[in-house]
Write a protein that holds these residues in place. Structure first.
Motif, PDB file in Angstrom:
ATOM      1  N   MET A 706       0.842  -1.198   0.000  1.00 24.27           N
ATOM      2  CA  MET A 706       0.000   0.000   0.000  1.00 24.27           C
ATOM      3  C   MET A 706       0.879   1.250   0.000  1.00 24.27           C
ATOM      4  N   GLU A 707       0.444   2.245  -0.743  1.00 25.52           N
ATOM      5  CA  GLU A 707       1.193   3.494  -0.816  1.00 25.52           C
ATOM      6  C   GLU A 707       1.304   4.132   0.573  1.00 25.52           C
ATOM      7  N   GLY A 708       2.517   4.462   0.955  1.00 28.31           N
ATOM      8  CA  GLY A 708       2.765   5.071   2.250  1.00 28.31           C
ATOM      9  C   GLY A 708       3.156   4.093   3.335  1.00 28.31           C
ATOM     10  N   TYR A 709       2.982   2.787   3.056  1.00 27.98           N
ATOM     11  CA  TYR A 709       3.288   1.763   4.063  1.00 27.98           C
ATOM     12  C   TYR A 709       4.423   0.844   3.602  1.00 27.98           C
ATOM     13  N   GLU A 710       5.113   1.222   2.525  1.00 26.78           N
ATOM     14  CA  GLU A 710       6.106   0.335   1.926  1.00 26.78           C
ATOM     15  C   GLU A 710       7.243  -0.016   2.884  1.00 26.78           C
ATOM     16  N   ASP A 711       7.587   0.896   3.776  1.00 26.73           N
ATOM     17  CA  ASP A 711       8.731   0.678   4.665  1.00 26.73           C
ATOM     18  C   ASP A 711       8.347   0.047   5.999  1.00 26.73           C
ATOM     19  N   THR A 712       7.099  -0.375   6.148  1.00 25.31           N
ATOM     20  CA  THR A 712       6.691  -1.047   7.389  1.00 25.31           C
ATOM     21  C   THR A 712       7.523  -2.317   7.555  1.00 25.31           C
ATOM     22  N   ASP A 713       8.159  -2.449   8.691  1.00 22.98           N
ATOM     23  CA  ASP A 713       9.145  -3.519   8.882  1.00 22.98           C
ATOM     24  C   ASP A 713       8.469  -4.836   9.250  1.00 22.98           C
ATOM     25  N   LEU A 714       7.766  -5.417   8.293  1.00 25.00           N
ATOM     26  CA  LEU A 714       7.138  -6.724   8.492  1.00 25.00           C
ATOM     27  C   LEU A 714       8.024  -7.788   7.860  1.00 25.00           C
ATOM     28  N   ASP A 768       0.680   3.760  14.318  1.00 24.65           N
ATOM     29  CA  ASP A 768       0.593   4.890  15.245  1.00 24.65           C
ATOM     30  C   ASP A 768       1.986   5.350  15.682  1.00 24.65           C
ATOM     31  N   MET A 769       2.857   4.398  15.953  1.00 25.65           N
ATOM     32  CA  MET A 769       4.207   4.728  16.385  1.00 25.65           C
ATOM     33  C   MET A 769       4.953   5.501  15.298  1.00 25.65           C
ATOM     34  N   VAL A 770       4.856   5.026  14.048  1.00 25.94           N
ATOM     35  CA  VAL A 770       5.534   5.700  12.941  1.00 25.94           C
ATOM     36  C   VAL A 770       4.933   7.084  12.703  1.00 25.94           C
ATOM     37  N   ASN A 771       3.620   7.187  12.816  1.00 24.32           N
ATOM     38  CA  ASN A 771       2.983   8.497  12.651  1.00 24.32           C
ATOM     39  C   ASN A 771       3.543   9.505  13.645  1.00 24.32           C
ATOM     40  N   LYS A 772       3.710   9.079  14.886  1.00 24.67           N
ATOM     41  CA  LYS A 772       4.224   9.980  15.914  1.00 24.67           C
ATOM     42  C   LYS A 772       5.687  10.327  15.667  1.00 24.67           C
ATOM     43  N   GLU A 773       6.468   9.338  15.222  1.00 25.34           N
ATOM     44  CA  GLU A 773       7.889   9.584  14.979  1.00 25.34           C
ATOM     45  C   GLU A 773       8.113  10.494  13.780  1.00 25.34           C
ATOM     46  N   GLN A 774       7.304  10.314  12.735  1.00 29.12           N
ATOM     47  CA  GLN A 774       7.537  11.027  11.484  1.00 29.12           C
ATOM     48  C   GLN A 774       6.581  12.192  11.258  1.00 29.12           C
ATOM     49  N   GLY A 775       5.641  12.373  12.190  1.00 31.13           N
ATOM     50  CA  GLY A 775       4.691  13.462  12.045  1.00 31.13           C
ATOM     51  C   GLY A 775       3.715  13.258  10.906  1.00 31.13           C
ATOM     52  N   THR A 776       3.475  11.996  10.542  1.00 26.63           N
ATOM     53  CA  THR A 776       2.547  11.673   9.458  1.00 26.63           C
ATOM     54  C   THR A 776       1.160  11.359  10.023  1.00 26.63           C
TER      55      THR A 776
END
Length: 876
Positions: A706-714, A768-776
């Motif tokens: 999904m666009e915007g989630y490519e770097d999710t570390d799964l 949620d964690m990434v949103n807080k870290e990156q301000g997204t």
């Protein structure tokens, strides 16, 4: 009047004839049992020649010999019952187990029966006969015994364990042509048999010739070698030979579906922890939300000790350990005692966070339970010195112990006998005073401390000021060990003792206090006791991507319905528009209209996210279900190719994982079972083990594509786990398969944490964690969205695998997995050191020794424990 009398006489004569036939058949069967195999056939149109019977028996791997008794035991109309000697033997190497999670053990007089059937030569005539037989006259095979194993091909064979009386009913159903298998199969013979070996999986190990039918063999399918590597194979399997001489399983399976909640075969996890709908670390016995591997917590430091209002006692914060509670009840009558203690604990602790297992005495030194247990409950007064060393090791490693009159107490604290066993005491504990409870024979001497450096506190006394409860703590650097020892037997119910009505009533009056005290003790050991009532199973709601798909599905099964009911084994489905229908026993209503039980599932979101052409287009949604894995069992062979069945659950109460592991399934976990068809002669049909890898990768892709989630570390951990990074498990996969008419029908069970933050972590936590870290402000996911996207990815990956083969898939898989070139030990007699190279052509783990020899390890029960750089081989 004359007609009425004649009708009554006719009914009476028929009833008398039926009873006489049944009595004669019962006597003949009773006479013939023990004198070889009983062979029952229908004469006339249904008669079978001796040569045909021999051919059928041989094709089903029966040790058939044509030593048939000259005179039949019974001939009655179209029925003939004959003895075949000696007793015919079926070698189970190429048979497949039935999955029956709650089957009763066989009775003393039960017999094993081979039922053989085939597709009718004239299907139209067969179906016409099926419709003409009144539903009340049909004899359903699966209602007469326990299905043990099946054998595909022609003939189709089923092994059933049943009573002699049920065998009589089967024989009557055969001769009357009223015996039904529900799958358009026509029964043509019944024979009592004996079995050797063990039914297992579906796909033949190419190194084994089953025609030899060895009477004693070990399971060679757990470790497969490349053809030129037999010397190393012999070394690795040497330790298995001695342990498994009585087991034969020439085929493999993605899943070993055990039916108990014992520790079973521990799926040790890697240096990654884990998360599956409810989760665990190091590899617990637990499987959660997603099912497959064991659920895990991320390892955390033991929390600090806080003061507690309970005098000298201390309240410990929860441990970062797997949510597994183990109960040890000794050697004698241990299963009954375990069930009793488990029932008590379930009323106190949070059943959505913990799974309770039976620690059997023989598993203490055999299973790696010490690092995977948050609480050990000891409920036996017997002293077994061979177990105390392991219990002490667990305690010293920071373990929590709760003992009820345990023989282990004396390892930590001195005690004195003051009363006979099972006397009634009046306990004073915290804010509870003079509570009447059952007590053991001893009291504690808090001054007689047996473990150097430990601290002992009295936390409960009886009316004579004897110490009945004590707390032992040991602090060493970052490790805090804690044991609560109790001579007050809080695990015992009032009806466990043969007491007078007066004492019984006294104990019952204290029952609420008993559970309050037990809850407080568990809380002080760091256990979450926010109990919730076990939800009740709800009906299913039939949904589809279009009304045409829904109608086509229903039309495909109409011929199998009797008053709206489709019967299959232990689970029958009632298709109805009555939204007030409720689940009764084994009858599950499937609501054709209305959304009474489906409001929490957004069909519009699911449809919007579903890009698959076939898979998942017909949905059975259930708010609460024991497990999704069995709902589709009776439908797999009935629906057309363009109908893709999926079961989606909001919550599971008895989820099953690989190897018999329990599977926690809280709300917020994406849980589904998906039906897929794979031609047996296709690329994937020749390597069906890859289905679990395809599904695991599909879950990762459902997010990362999904666009915007490519770097999710799964990430992916072999054999079937989905991870966040290297430490937290998010999900898992389980697959069971059946072959019919050249098609592999697979049911994929999958679960992964989407929106459930407890007990470990979920995908939305990561977002949620990434949103807080990156301000997204990336949107959170819903379970419907990710289930649909996962199904879409599964269909796409299967199509690519079929078209391009295994190499193309492996490149994508390796991009997400955690194991390439990792050096690990292969747990065997010699603990060989090997390097992980990838997956072989069958989907097994490919490792290489220092000498360059390659070894393929099957995923059935074998797993990584990366915390110890170890591949743990399942003990067979």
């Amino acid at each position: 009047m004359i007609i009425s009398i004649g009708y009554v006489l006719l009914l009476f004569f028929k009833s008398w004839t039926d009873r006489r036939r049944r009595n004669m058949l019962s006597q003949a069967i009773k006479k013939g049992l023990g004198q070889g195999s009983l062979y029952i056939q229908r004469l006339g149109e249904g008669a079978m020649s001796r040569s045909r019977a021999t051919e059928i028996a041989r094709s089903a791997l029966v040790n058939y010999r044509q030593n048939v008794s000259e005179a039949p035991l019974l001939e009655w109309g179209d029925l003939m019952l004959t003895n075949v000697s000696p007793m015919q033997t079926i070698y189970l190497g190429s048979w497949t187990d039935y999955y029956h999670p709650s089957a009763e053990p066989p009775g003393q007089d039960d017999v094993t029966v081979l039922i053989e059937a085939s597709r009718p030569s004239d299907l139209g005539k067969f179906l016409q006969h099926e419709f003409q037989v009144p539903p009340e006259s049909k004899i359903h095979l699966m209602s007469l015994g326990t299905m043990e194993a099946w054998h595909s091909g022609t003939p189709f064979g089923i092994l059933v364990t049943c009573s002699p009386e049920s065998l009589v009913t089967l024989a009557i159903g055969l001769v009357d042509n009223t015996l039904t298998l529900e799958e358009d199969l026509e029964v043509h013979s019944i024979m009592t048999v004996q079995t050797e070996g063990r039914a297992g999986s579906l796909f033949m190990n190419p190194e084994i010739d089953v025609t030899e039918a060895p009477a004693n063999n070990y399971n060679q399918s757990s470790i497969q070698m490349l053809p030129d590597e037999r010397p190393m194979k012999d070394k690795i399997l040497a330790s298995f030979i001695r342990k498994n001489q009585d087991q034969v399983s020439d085929m493999w399976s993605n899943e070993s579906l055990a039916s108990t909640t014992d520790i079973a075969k521990l799926d040790m996890l890697s240096e990654l922890a884990s998360v599956d709908g409810d989760n665990v670390v190091d590899g617990s016995f637990l499987e959660t939300g997603s099912g497959e591997g064991l659920s895990e917590f991320e390892a955390v430091e033991t929390s600090s000790v806080q003061s507690c209002p309970m005098g000298d006692s201390q309240k410990l914060e929860p441990l970062g350990k797997p949510p597994n509670v183990l109960i040890y009840t000794g050697k004698i009558d241990s299963v009954r005692k375990f069930d009793r203690v488990k029932k008590v604990l379930e009323q106190c602790l949070d059943v959505e966070k913990y799974v309770i297992y039976h620690l059997k005495h023989e598993d203490i030194d055999r299973e790696p339970w010490i690092d995977n247990t948050i609480l050990l409950v000891l409920a036996t007064k017997k002293k077994y010195q061979d177990s105390h060393a392991a219990f002490m090791q667990y305690f010293m490693s920071g373990g929590r112990i709760l003992g009820f009159g345990s023989g282990f107490d004396t390892e930590l604290l001195g005690q004195t006998m003051v009363r006979p066993e099972n006397w009634i005491t009046q306990l004073n504990y915290g804010g509870w005073t003079d509570v009447s409870l059952i007590s053991g024979s001893y009291v504690y001497d808090v001054n007689d401390v047996r473990l150097e450096g430990s601290h002992v506190a009295s936390i409960g006394i009886d009316k004579d000021n004897h110490v009945s409860m004590a707390k032992v703590t040991l602090e060493r650097k970052d490790v805090v060990s804690c044991a609560i020892l109790s001579q007050v037997l809080l695990d015992k119910e009032a009806d466990d003792l043969g007491v007078t009505p007066e004492i019984f009533n006294t104990l019952k009056k204290s029952n609420s206090d008993r559970f309050e005290i037990l809850t407080d003790l568990l809380t002080n050991l760091g256990i979450d006791c926010n109990t919730r009532a076990m939800p009740v199973q709800t009906p299913a709601v039939l949904l589809a991507t279009s009304e045409d798909v829904k109608a086509k599905f229903f039309n495909s099964i109409k011929h199998r319905l009797s008053s709206g009911v489709l019967k299959y084994g232990g689970q029958s489905l009632l298709f109805t528009e009555d939204t007030t229908a409720v689940v009764e026993n084994s009858l599950l209503p499937v609501l054709m209209a209305g959304r009474k039980y489906g409001e929490s599932f957004s069909l519009s979101v699911y449809k919007k996210s579903l890009g698959a052409k076939v898979l998942g287009n017909t949905v059975f949604f259930m708010e609460v279900v024991p497990t999704t894995m069995t709902i589709l069992d009776g439908l797999l062979f009935s629906v057309p190719d363009d109908i893709g069945l999926i079961v989606v659950a909001r919550q599971q109460t008895s989820g099953k994982g690989r190897g018999g592991n329990a599977w926690l399934s809280p709300i917020g976990c994406a849980m589904f079972s998906l039906h897929v068809r794979i031609p047996q002669n296709s690329n994937l049909g020749q390597a069906v083990s890859y289905l679990q890898h395809i599904t695991s990768l599909a879950v990762v892709n459902s997010v990362c594509n999904m666009e915007g989630y490519e770097d999710t570390d799964l990430r992916l951990k072999w054999p079937n786990d989905i991870y966040y990074g290297h430490h937290m498990k998010l999900g898992g996969v389980i697959v069971k398969s059946t072959i019919m008419d050249g098609i592999v029908h697979a049911t994929i069970g999958c679960g992964f944490n989407v929106d459930n933050s407890n007990p470990t972590i979920c995908i939305n936590d990561i977002v949620d964690m990434v949103n807080k870290e990156q301000g997204t402000q990336r949107p959170m996911f819903t379970t419907e969205q990710l289930i649909a996207r996962t199904v879409t990815e599964i269909e796409a990956l299967i199509g690519q695998f079929q078209k391009e083969g295994v190499d193309s898939f492996r490149k994508m898989y390796y991009d997400k997995w955690l194991h390439s070139d990792r050096v690990v030990r292969l747990e065997s007699e010699n603990d060989l050191e090997v390097t992980v190279r990838g997956l072989d052509d069958f989907g097994y783990l490919l490792v290489e020794t220092d000498g360059g020899e390659k070894i393929s390890v099957q995923p059935d029960g074998n797993s990584f424990d990366m915390m110890r750089n170890l591949i743990c081989l399942k003990q067979r």
